[in-house]
Design an enzyme around this catalytic site. Structure first.
Site, short mmCIF file in Angstrom:
data_model
loop_
_atom_site.label_atom_id
_atom_site.label_comp_id
_atom_site.label_asym_id
_atom_site.label_seq_id
_atom_site.Cartn_x
_atom_site.Cartn_y
_atom_site.Cartn_z
N GLU A 29 -2.93 7.82 -4.70
CA GLU A 29 -3.31 7.32 -6.04
C GLU A 29 -4.57 8.02 -6.53
O GLU A 29 -5.49 8.23 -5.73
CB GLU A 29 -3.57 5.81 -5.96
CG GLU A 29 -2.31 5.03 -5.68
CD GLU A 29 -2.53 3.53 -5.58
OE1 GLU A 29 -3.56 3.02 -6.07
OE2 GLU A 29 -1.67 2.86 -5.00
N ARG A 60 0.85 -1.18 0.00
CA ARG A 60 0.00 0.00 0.00
C ARG A 60 0.89 1.24 0.00
O ARG A 60 1.93 1.28 0.66
CB ARG A 60 -0.91 0.03 1.23
CG ARG A 60 -2.13 -0.88 1.12
CD ARG A 60 -3.09 -0.40 0.03
NE ARG A 60 -4.26 -1.26 -0.11
CZ ARG A 60 -4.37 -2.23 -1.02
NH1 ARG A 60 -3.38 -2.49 -1.85
NH2 ARG A 60 -5.48 -2.91 -1.11
N HIS A 95 -0.61 0.47 -10.12
CA HIS A 95 -1.33 -0.48 -9.25
C HIS A 95 -1.84 -1.69 -10.05
O HIS A 95 -3.04 -1.93 -10.15
CB HIS A 95 -2.48 0.21 -8.51
CG HIS A 95 -2.87 -0.48 -7.23
ND1 HIS A 95 -3.35 0.19 -6.14
CD2 HIS A 95 -2.85 -1.79 -6.87
CE1 HIS A 95 -3.62 -0.67 -5.16
NE2 HIS A 95 -3.32 -1.89 -5.59
C1 DGY Z 1 -5.66 -5.68 -3.40
O1 DGY Z 1 -6.40 -6.61 -3.75
O2 DGY Z 1 -5.62 -5.30 -2.24
C2 DGY Z 1 -4.81 -5.05 -4.45
O3 DGY Z 1 -4.17 -3.93 -4.04
C3 DGY Z 1 -5.60 -4.83 -5.71
O4 DGY Z 1 -5.19 -5.87 -6.48
#
Ligand code: DGY
Length: 323
Positions: free
Chosen positions: A271, A242, A289
């Site tokens: 983002e 993250r 992402h």
């Molecule tokens: C998630 O699933 O948490 C990712 O960041 C998106 O694929």
């Protein structure tokens, strides 16, 4: 019996949308626009299930709407820091996520970033496309070897272990890890992974540091100026977890000062906005992402949401219930 109303807040894999339309009274977001707070609140007030991806913030403001009719939030993604779970519980909502099905895909992307930044792949491609390549020469674009180096993992959950397996078995890398909730011995068997008592031990010992912890307040800016200074000046940072785990301003400063050698990033603090300092750097590989973005995985994630929501409406406990 009438089918429950389901609102899907962004476009999903076409096969999953078709299944959702068959099983439920499904409303799709035809033009795939990001929904506003008011639209998300309206969805919660009109549908029995709302299905958001990880890019929708379902916070206390959204969940503070009057007369919430929805009973389940079927989130499409494994991370759940975009949802205020306490506020969801208070609003009487069940919340589910999609673990497991995106593990390999995300681990593949972490390795993609690690290799790309070490071997200067992004920079090399820009160089070639710009017509700057004058031919092979012994000193041209020398990068950093990956094979046999040390990979440090922050977090040792499913995705980290899948990265460790690729790194250890594919690239002969030694593995260091720190996780406040360490895995069982059988989960790391065969990886020759060394457990570190603190994140600092990982920062100082690794040639590559890859982040696999959840986002949120407990890990906010875990990678700040001190962590970056503790890393080797030849080391690389990889983040597929993250964005808010990394203090982006501190990362830009560390890269400018040569405190680390480079970074491969798939996630960002704000983002889809990316720190302009990062955009200007050649020794940084940036992806939008894409961790779980394959046809196969996005379909599997969507189908996992269908399974959770269907179980809920059948009166069963969804397999991936968070609250
Ligand atoms: C998630 O699933 O948490 C990712 O960041 C998106 O694929």
């Amino acid at each position: 019996m009438s089918k429950p109303r389901v609102i899907v807040t962004r476009r999903w894999h076409a096969d999953v949308e078709a299944v959702l339309q068959e099983k439920f009274d499904t409303r799709l977001n035809q033009d795939d626009h990001p929904m506003s707070v008011a639209e998300l609140q309206d969805a919660l007030q009109t549908a029995a299930a709302v299905l958001p991806p990880v890019s929708d913030r379902i916070d206390a403001e959204v969940l503070g709407a009057d007369d919430i009719r929805a009973k389940i939030l079927g989130s499409n993604g494994v991370g759940f820091n975009h949802i205020d779970l306490d506020a969801a519980r208070a609003a009487g909502l069940t919340v589910t996520n999609t673990p497991e099905v995106l593990t390999d895909c995300t681990a593949d992307l972490a390795m993609t970033l690690l290799l790309a930044v070490a071997r200067r792949a992004g920079e090399g491609e820009r160089h070639l496309r710009n017509g700057e390549w004058s031919g092979w020469r012994p000193t041209h674009m020398m990068g950093t070897s990956v094979t046999g180096k040390t990979l440090g993992l922050i977090g040792m959950g499913r995705i980290a272990r899948a990265v460790a397996a690729r790194a250890a078995h594919g690239f002969g890398m030694k593995i260091l890890f720190h996780d406040p909730f360490p895995p069982r011995d059988e989960d790391i068997a065969g990886l020759d992974a060394t457990r570190c008592a603190s994140p600092e031990e990982v920062f100082t010992g690794a040639d590559f540091v890859s982040l696999h912890c959840p986002g949120g307040k407990d890990t906010y800016h875990l990678i700040g100026a001190d962590a970056l200074r503790a890393m080797k000046p030849t080391a690389f940072l990889v983040n597929t977890a993250r964005g808010d785990v990394v203090d982006e301003a501190a990362l830009v400063a560390a890269l400018e000062a040569g405190e680390i050698a480079g970074a491969g990033l798939d996630v960002f603090e704000k983002e889809p906005t990316v720190n302009p300092g990062l955009l200007a750097m050649e020794n940084v590989v940036l992806l939008p992402h894409l961790g779980s973005a394959t046809q196969e995985t996005r379909k599997a994630m969507g189908m996992r949401v269908v399974e959770n929501v269907e179980a809920f409406f059948n009166g069963d406990t969804p397999r991936d219930k968070l609250v």
